[in-house]
Design an enzyme around this catalytic site. Structure first.
Site, PDB file in Angstrom:
ATOM      1  N   ASP A   8     -10.320   2.947   2.332  1.00 29.99           N
ATOM      2  CA  ASP A   8      -9.862   2.032   3.604  1.00 29.99           C
ATOM      3  C   ASP A   8     -11.203   3.127   4.677  1.00 29.99           C
ATOM      4  O   ASP A   8     -11.603   2.450   5.788  1.00 29.99           O
ATOM      5  CB  ASP A   8      -9.128   1.542   4.569  1.00 29.99           C
ATOM      6  CG  ASP A   8      -8.327   0.325   3.282  1.00 29.99           C
ATOM      7  OD1 ASP A   8      -8.635  -0.374   3.105  1.00 29.99           O
ATOM      8  OD2 ASP A   8      -6.980   0.527   2.988  1.00 29.99           O
ATOM      9  N   LYS A  18       1.078  -1.440   0.649  1.00 29.32           N
ATOM     10  CA  LYS A  18      -0.232  -0.218   0.020  1.00 29.32           C
ATOM     11  C   LYS A  18       1.120   0.896  -0.011  1.00 29.32           C
ATOM     12  O   LYS A  18       0.380   2.134  -0.436  1.00 29.32           O
ATOM     13  CB  LYS A  18      -1.180  -0.571   1.174  1.00 29.32           C
ATOM     14  CG  LYS A  18      -2.370  -1.089   1.673  1.00 29.32           C
ATOM     15  CD  LYS A  18      -3.269  -0.605   1.985  1.00 29.32           C
ATOM     16  CE  LYS A  18      -4.004  -1.868   1.707  1.00 29.32           C
ATOM     17  NZ  LYS A  18      -5.247  -1.361   3.345  1.00 29.32           N
TER      18      LYS A  18
END
Ligand code: ATR
Length: 265
Positions: free
Chosen positions: A100, A65
């Protein structure tokens, strides 16, 4: 056919393929979703390769990420969080997003939780970082509590208006809180909780990012205390829903995606 996918290492256990495929089926989209497992140090190279191959979009998970930030043009939120979990290849350059943060917000909203007042985020890793930005951007006062208090302090410096604490402050912090989000790994495949049960109360909404098991010890304790509970599968669902909508431009068929996700849990 549009090819979407997930890069991570490992990705074998991922529930994203059935969740996204259910969405394509429901809307009759000519698309597929597959998983890729590049070596741990080749996240950015994998993104460049996917771009050249004509992949339409990628989700990104551990350990890539942060690494893929250099391979994309991140939007302001992904840049502030310092992590990308969704890439859109359909523009001139790969665009990076972080769904997220919105996943946590939409999971709570889906359950009618008002995103005002005070939120306590437990955990200061990647998930805690995303949830803290998401809730602060909704206007909540965010308190971050972490086993390693210095990491909570460091995260709080980045998140607007946030404060950092050790876990020993949880009782005091929760007394006046409206929302609690567990972003530690405590409770994953174990009967354990990062939050002492007596600190929970009926005015709280509790979201647990852990989704295995779905009914964690924390959520069981929260239900006993009369709190609103939101399990981690909702957060997983809504980060996927948000990616789906960015990629396809369609409103995601949330119920079909939720059913497919929960069938795999
Ligand atoms: P993720 O990307 O899923 O957030 P991570 O970055 O590894 O994963 O972060 C894990 C989080 O769980 C951290 O906040 C960690 O606390 P530390 O920063 O002190 O390591 C927390 N955590 C993990 N195991 C824990 C435990 N047994 N008790 C309390 N917190 C724990």
């Amino acid at each position: 056919m549009d090819v979407y996918g997930l890069i991570g290492n490992p990705v074998g256990h991922s529930l994203s393929p059935p969740m996204h495929e259910a969405g394509y089926d429901e809307l009759g989209l000519d698309a597929t979703y597959v998983t890729f497992e590049p070596p741990a140090d080749e996240g950015a190279a994998a993104v460049e390769a996917a771009n050249r191959l004509g992949v339409a979009g990628l989700n990104v998970t551990i350990p890539f990420k942060q690494d893929v930030l250099d391979a994309v043009d991140p939007d302001p939120l992904a840049e502030r969080i310092g992590a990308v979990n969704t890439i859109d290849f359909t523009g001139d350059a790969p665009q990076g997003y972080n769904t997220d943060a919105v996943g946590a917000v939409r999971a709570l909203s889906h359950h009618g939780v008002a995103l005002s007042g005070t939120a306590v985020v437990v955990g200061a890793g990647g998930a805690g970082r995303a949830a803290s930005f998401g809730l602060a951007d909704e206007g909540m006062d965010v308190h971050i509590a972490n086993r390693t208090a210095s990491k909570a302090d460091a995260l709080a410096e980045d998140v607007p208006g946030a404060t950092g604490h050790g876990l020993d402050s949880l009782g005091d912090l929760l007394a006046d809180a409206d929302v609690l989000v567990n972003c530690t790994s405590v409770g994953m495949d174990e009967d354990a909780t990062p939050v002492p049960a007596p600190a929970l109360h009926g005015d709280l909404a509790v979201l647990d990012a852990v989704y295995s098991p779905v009914e964690t010890r924390l959520l069981q304790d929260a239900a006993s205390a009369g709190a609103t509970t939101v399990d981690g599968a909702w957060m997983l669902l809504y980060q996927g829903v948000e990616a789906f909508e960015r990629w396809t431009g369609e409103t995601a068929p949330v119920e079909a995606m939720n059913a497919a996700l929960r069938a795999g849990l």
